[in-house]
Write an enzyme that holds these catalytic residues in place. Structure first.
Site, PDB file in Angstrom:
ATOM      1  N   LYS A   1       0.829  -1.208   0.000  1.00 55.10           N
ATOM      2  CA  LYS A   1       0.000   0.000   0.000  1.00 55.10           C
ATOM      3  C   LYS A   1       0.861   1.255   0.000  1.00 55.10           C
ATOM      4  O   LYS A   1       0.594   2.214  -0.727  1.00 55.10           O
ATOM      5  CB  LYS A   1      -0.904  -0.001   1.232  1.00 55.10           C
ATOM      6  CG  LYS A   1      -1.647   1.311   1.479  1.00 55.10           C
ATOM      7  CD  LYS A   1      -2.353   1.316   2.826  1.00 55.10           C
ATOM      8  CE  LYS A   1      -1.447   1.647   3.968  1.00 55.10           C
ATOM      9  NZ  LYS A   1      -1.444   3.056   4.385  1.00 55.10           N
ATOM     10  N   ASN A   2       1.912   1.257   0.814  1.00 58.50           N
ATOM     11  CA  ASN A   2       2.732   2.446   0.964  1.00 58.50           C
ATOM     12  C   ASN A   2       3.663   2.690  -0.218  1.00 58.50           C
ATOM     13  O   ASN A   2       4.337   3.720  -0.275  1.00 58.50           O
ATOM     14  CB  ASN A   2       3.535   2.388   2.260  1.00 58.50           C
ATOM     15  CG  ASN A   2       2.662   2.558   3.486  1.00 58.50           C
ATOM     16  OD1 ASN A   2       1.556   3.099   3.403  1.00 58.50           O
ATOM     17  ND2 ASN A   2       3.126   2.086   4.629  1.00 58.50           N
TER      18      ASN A   2
ATOM     19  N   ARG B   1      -3.899   9.845   4.929  1.00 56.49           N
ATOM     20  CA  ARG B   1      -2.805  10.813   4.962  1.00 56.49           C
ATOM     21  C   ARG B   1      -2.091  10.909   3.616  1.00 56.49           C
ATOM     22  O   ARG B   1      -1.530  11.952   3.270  1.00 56.49           O
ATOM     23  CB  ARG B   1      -1.811  10.422   6.048  1.00 56.49           C
ATOM     24  CG  ARG B   1      -0.708  11.439   6.219  1.00 56.49           C
ATOM     25  CD  ARG B   1       0.172  11.143   7.415  1.00 56.49           C
ATOM     26  NE  ARG B   1       1.051  12.276   7.682  1.00 56.49           N
ATOM     27  CZ  ARG B   1       2.232  12.450   7.114  1.00 56.49           C
ATOM     28  NH1 ARG B   1       2.669  11.574   6.250  1.00 56.49           N
ATOM     29  NH2 ARG B   1       2.973  13.512   7.398  1.00 56.49           N
TER      30      ARG B   1
ATOM     31  N   CYS C   1      -4.648   7.760  10.676  1.00 58.66           N
ATOM     32  CA  CYS C   1      -4.767   7.126  11.982  1.00 58.66           C
ATOM     33  C   CYS C   1      -4.488   8.095  13.125  1.00 58.66           C
ATOM     34  O   CYS C   1      -3.780   9.080  12.969  1.00 58.66           O
ATOM     35  CB  CYS C   1      -3.778   5.962  12.073  1.00 58.66           C
ATOM     36  SG  CYS C   1      -4.187   4.575  11.007  1.00 58.66           S
TER      37      CYS C   1
ATOM     38  N   ARG D   1       1.676  14.204  12.653  1.00 54.97           N
ATOM     39  CA  ARG D   1       2.501  13.892  11.497  1.00 54.97           C
ATOM     40  C   ARG D   1       2.462  15.114  10.579  1.00 54.97           C
ATOM     41  O   ARG D   1       1.817  15.111   9.538  1.00 54.97           O
ATOM     42  CB  ARG D   1       1.988  12.634  10.791  1.00 54.97           C
ATOM     43  CG  ARG D   1       2.049  11.408  11.685  1.00 54.97           C
ATOM     44  CD  ARG D   1       1.917  10.123  10.925  1.00 54.97           C
ATOM     45  NE  ARG D   1       0.540   9.829  10.573  1.00 54.97           N
ATOM     46  CZ  ARG D   1       0.153   8.694   9.998  1.00 54.97           C
ATOM     47  NH1 ARG D   1       1.023   7.774   9.715  1.00 54.97           N
ATOM     48  NH2 ARG D   1      -1.102   8.489   9.700  1.00 54.97           N
ATOM     49  N   PRO D   2       3.143  16.193  10.978  1.00 52.36           N
ATOM     50  CA  PRO D   2       3.017  17.449  10.260  1.00 52.36           C
ATOM     51  C   PRO D   2       3.643  17.383   8.879  1.00 52.36           C
ATOM     52  O   PRO D   2       4.542  16.580   8.625  1.00 52.36           O
ATOM     53  CB  PRO D   2       3.771  18.440  11.156  1.00 52.36           C
ATOM     54  CG  PRO D   2       4.761  17.592  11.888  1.00 52.36           C
ATOM     55  CD  PRO D   2       4.075  16.283  12.112  1.00 52.36           C
ATOM     56  N   ILE D   3       3.156  18.252   7.998  1.00 52.44           N
ATOM     57  CA  ILE D   3       3.708  18.303   6.641  1.00 52.44           C
ATOM     58  C   ILE D   3       4.508  19.584   6.435  1.00 52.44           C
ATOM     59  O   ILE D   3       4.726  20.005   5.295  1.00 52.44           O
ATOM     60  CB  ILE D   3       2.593  18.177   5.583  1.00 52.44           C
ATOM     61  CG1 ILE D   3       1.640  19.380   5.641  1.00 52.44           C
ATOM     62  CG2 ILE D   3       1.832  16.871   5.737  1.00 52.44           C
ATOM     63  CD1 ILE D   3       0.754  19.485   4.407  1.00 52.44           C
ATOM     64  N   ASP D   4       4.961  20.180   7.530  1.00 56.16           N
ATOM     65  CA  ASP D   4       5.721  21.419   7.389  1.00 56.16           C
ATOM     66  C   ASP D   4       6.995  21.217   6.578  1.00 56.16           C
ATOM     67  O   ASP D   4       7.428  22.122   5.852  1.00 56.16           O
ATOM     68  CB  ASP D   4       6.049  22.010   8.765  1.00 56.16           C
ATOM     69  CG  ASP D   4       6.783  21.038   9.670  1.00 56.16           C
ATOM     70  OD1 ASP D   4       6.466  19.840   9.624  1.00 56.16           O
ATOM     71  OD2 ASP D   4       7.668  21.474  10.426  1.00 56.16           O
ATOM     72  N   LEU D   5       7.601  20.025   6.657  1.00 56.51           N
ATOM     73  CA  LEU D   5       8.816  19.782   5.889  1.00 56.51           C
ATOM     74  C   LEU D   5       8.523  19.728   4.397  1.00 56.51           C
ATOM     75  O   LEU D   5       9.351  20.159   3.575  1.00 56.51           O
ATOM     76  CB  LEU D   5       9.489  18.490   6.350  1.00 56.51           C
ATOM     77  CG  LEU D   5       9.891  18.432   7.828  1.00 56.51           C
ATOM     78  CD1 LEU D   5      10.656  17.155   8.124  1.00 56.51           C
ATOM     79  CD2 LEU D   5      10.714  19.653   8.211  1.00 56.51           C
TER      80      LEU D   5
ATOM     81  N   ASP E   1       5.614   0.576  12.075  1.00 59.75           N
ATOM     82  CA  ASP E   1       4.399  -0.127  11.647  1.00 59.75           C
ATOM     83  C   ASP E   1       4.367  -1.587  12.082  1.00 59.75           C
ATOM     84  O   ASP E   1       3.357  -2.266  11.881  1.00 59.75           O
ATOM     85  CB  ASP E   1       4.246  -0.043  10.119  1.00 59.75           C
ATOM     86  CG  ASP E   1       3.707   1.303   9.665  1.00 59.75           C
ATOM     87  OD1 ASP E   1       3.351   2.127  10.519  1.00 59.75           O
ATOM     88  OD2 ASP E   1       3.640   1.524   8.437  1.00 59.75           O
TER      89      ASP E   1
ATOM     90  N   ILE F   1       9.200   6.988  16.851  1.00 57.43           N
ATOM     91  CA  ILE F   1       8.714   7.680  15.651  1.00 57.43           C
ATOM     92  C   ILE F   1       7.463   8.506  15.957  1.00 57.43           C
ATOM     93  O   ILE F   1       7.389   9.688  15.640  1.00 57.43           O
ATOM     94  CB  ILE F   1       8.415   6.682  14.524  1.00 57.43           C
ATOM     95  CG1 ILE F   1       9.633   5.771  14.261  1.00 57.43           C
ATOM     96  CG2 ILE F   1       8.015   7.420  13.255  1.00 57.43           C
ATOM     97  CD1 ILE F   1      10.880   6.510  13.819  1.00 57.43           C
TER      98      ILE F   1
ATOM     99  N   ARG G   1      -7.842  -0.406   5.778  1.00 52.62           N
ATOM    100  CA  ARG G   1      -7.064   0.624   5.097  1.00 52.62           C
ATOM    101  C   ARG G   1      -5.754   0.069   4.560  1.00 52.62           C
ATOM    102  O   ARG G   1      -5.201   0.602   3.585  1.00 52.62           O
ATOM    103  CB  ARG G   1      -6.752   1.798   6.039  1.00 52.62           C
ATOM    104  CG  ARG G   1      -7.949   2.672   6.384  1.00 52.62           C
ATOM    105  CD  ARG G   1      -7.518   3.878   7.209  1.00 52.62           C
ATOM    106  NE  ARG G   1      -6.374   4.523   6.600  1.00 52.62           N
ATOM    107  CZ  ARG G   1      -5.194   4.737   7.203  1.00 52.62           C
ATOM    108  NH1 ARG G   1      -5.021   4.372   8.458  1.00 52.62           N
ATOM    109  NH2 ARG G   1      -4.208   5.318   6.568  1.00 52.62           N
TER     110      ARG G   1
END
Length: 423
Positions: free
Chosen positions: A22-23, A95, A119, A124-128, A308, A330, A400
């Site tokens: 999936k990933n 996400r 989840c 899990r920020p997306i600032d990067l 995971d 993590i 999922r």
């Protein structure tokens, strides 16, 4: 809302075929936005996140076709994208929707993407992602729950990720392939899914070096073309079934897997006394230990022990002789499954990011609730060795990321069924 009914105590025997990752499939699907030509993706898992991504691409007016139902492959053509937007209603549970940000800005010069859901396992920020896109010349704003990015054409630059991020590496990699000049991404993620995405992009005409190392170099090109690509096997599903064989005292055979992606998982299971052997280039046989022994684990970025797999290893630790120390580095909120395992009889103490598991503990069936995708898998594994019957609620989480896990487990001897509830 569906539930799982599991009656424990059965050894797993037989063959399990591992699905595509999936990933890896999700960023590959997002990458199809980079070309007007058809891209054919094979070995696609039939899981909820994939269906959500397919709906998102169709919403953007991409042609999304599959020759079979349920789909195991897609041909996606983003010839005319009239909605460069990922709306909240479509992506609130996934996400990976943020992975459309880089390709949309790179090819069309504009993107509006809802801040990601998924989840409940912590921030899990997306600032990067945003910082890197701005370094490539994009103008971004974040308001009303959406990220908007604009650029006439992205320009190559050097960007060092302050923290390793898989989706960040993937997002900026797909943006950089159409940027003008050279892009250098430092402190990049090493995960096999990043390498798989790079291999797809190279087939589409991108110029990429260093995928799978901490420094990736990209020479931007004017445009990409269509390609056919087979997605790698799912290493987390494979790891889950390795633990399932070990925890039940069984000997299942896993096929269509990639052993080299599972090195640290295999090492930890062998430390617990489990014998795992290769039977061919893409098959692994589990031979369970007569007595499982405790081992310590600290989650790390690849090639370390995957976060995971933390919940699944915790389930195994409840059946191992001795004290296991499990440290989650993590995500800050990824022990929600521990309290549910305690309700089943596990001896688990949480101290900050450290879980101390003392075993073996006789588990007994109980009603439990899944809080996220991998917590669901951990609870399923605990239920496989519990006395009597365990009911697991909110199994939409496991849908999922696992393709028909109840059918695969049933085929190797587990007593598990999906119970559909009205409403």
């Amino acid at each position: 809302m569906d539930r799982f009914k599991i009656h424990g105590g059965r050894r797993l025997q037989g063959t399990v075929e591992i699905s595509g990752a999936k990933n890896a499939a999700l960023p590959a699907m997002a990458a199809t936005l980079l070309t007007a030509e058809p891209v054919r993706l094979l070995n696609i898992p039939h899981v909820r996140d994939i269906i959500t991504m397919a709906k998102l691409l169709a919403h953007m007016r991409c042609k999304v076709q599959s020759p079979d139902i349920p789909p195991s492959e897609f041909t996606i053509q983003a010839e005319n994208v009239s909605h460069a937007e990922a709306p909240y209603e479509l992506v609130k549970t996934m996400r990976a929707s943020v992975l459309t940000l880089g390709p949309l800005v790179a090819r069309f010069g504009y993107a509006r993407v809802s801040l990601p859901g998924g989840c409940s396992i912590g921030a899990r920020p997306i600032d990067l992602h945003i910082q890197a896109l701005e370094k490539l010349g994009a103008t971004t704003t974040v308001e009303h729950g959406y990220v908007e990015a604009r650029a006439k054409r992205l320009r190559g630059a050097t960007f060092r990720f302050p923290k390793i991020t898989v989706t960040g590496t993937e997002n900026i990699l797909t943006a950089a392939v159409l940027a003008e000049g050279e892009t250098v991404l430092e402190n990049s993620a090493l995960e096999p899914e990043v390498v798989d995405l790079a291999e797809l992009l190279i087939k589409m005409g991108a110029k990429i070096e260093g995928a799978g190392t901490s420094t990736i170099r990209v020479q931007g090109v004017e445009k990409l073309h269509g390609a056919t690509h087979t997605v790698i096997p799912d290493r987390i599903e494979a790891g889950t079934f390795l633990v399932a064989g070990a925890i039940t005292g069984g000997e299942p055979l896993l096929t269509n897997c990639e052993p080299k992606h599972l090195a640290i998982i295999i090492t930890k299971l062998e430390e617990c006394g489990v014998d795992i052997r290769c039977e061919g280039p893409s098959a692994l046989r589990v031979r369970a230990a007569k007595k499982l022994v405790a081992a310590d684990v600290s989650t790390e970025e690849y090639p370390g022990f995957a976060t995971d797999m933390q919940a699944q290893f915790m389930a195994l630790a409840t059946q191992a002789q001795g004290v296991s120390h499990i440290r989650e580095t993590i995500f800050e909120n990824r022990y929600l499954h521990a309290s549910e395992m305690v309700r089943m009889g596990a001896n688990i103490t949480i101290d900050g990011n450290l879980a101390i598991v003392t075993g073996p503990s006789p588990l007994s069936g109980a009603p439990v609730t899944a809080s996220d995708l991998r917590a669901s898998a951990g609870l399923v594994l605990a239920a496989l060795v519990a006395d009597n019957t365990t009911w697991i609620d909110r199994v939409y989480h496991i849908d999922r990321g696992y393709e028909q896990i109840e059918l695969k487990l049933s085929q190797v001897g587990a007593s598990i069924e999906r119970v559909r509830q009205a409403g």
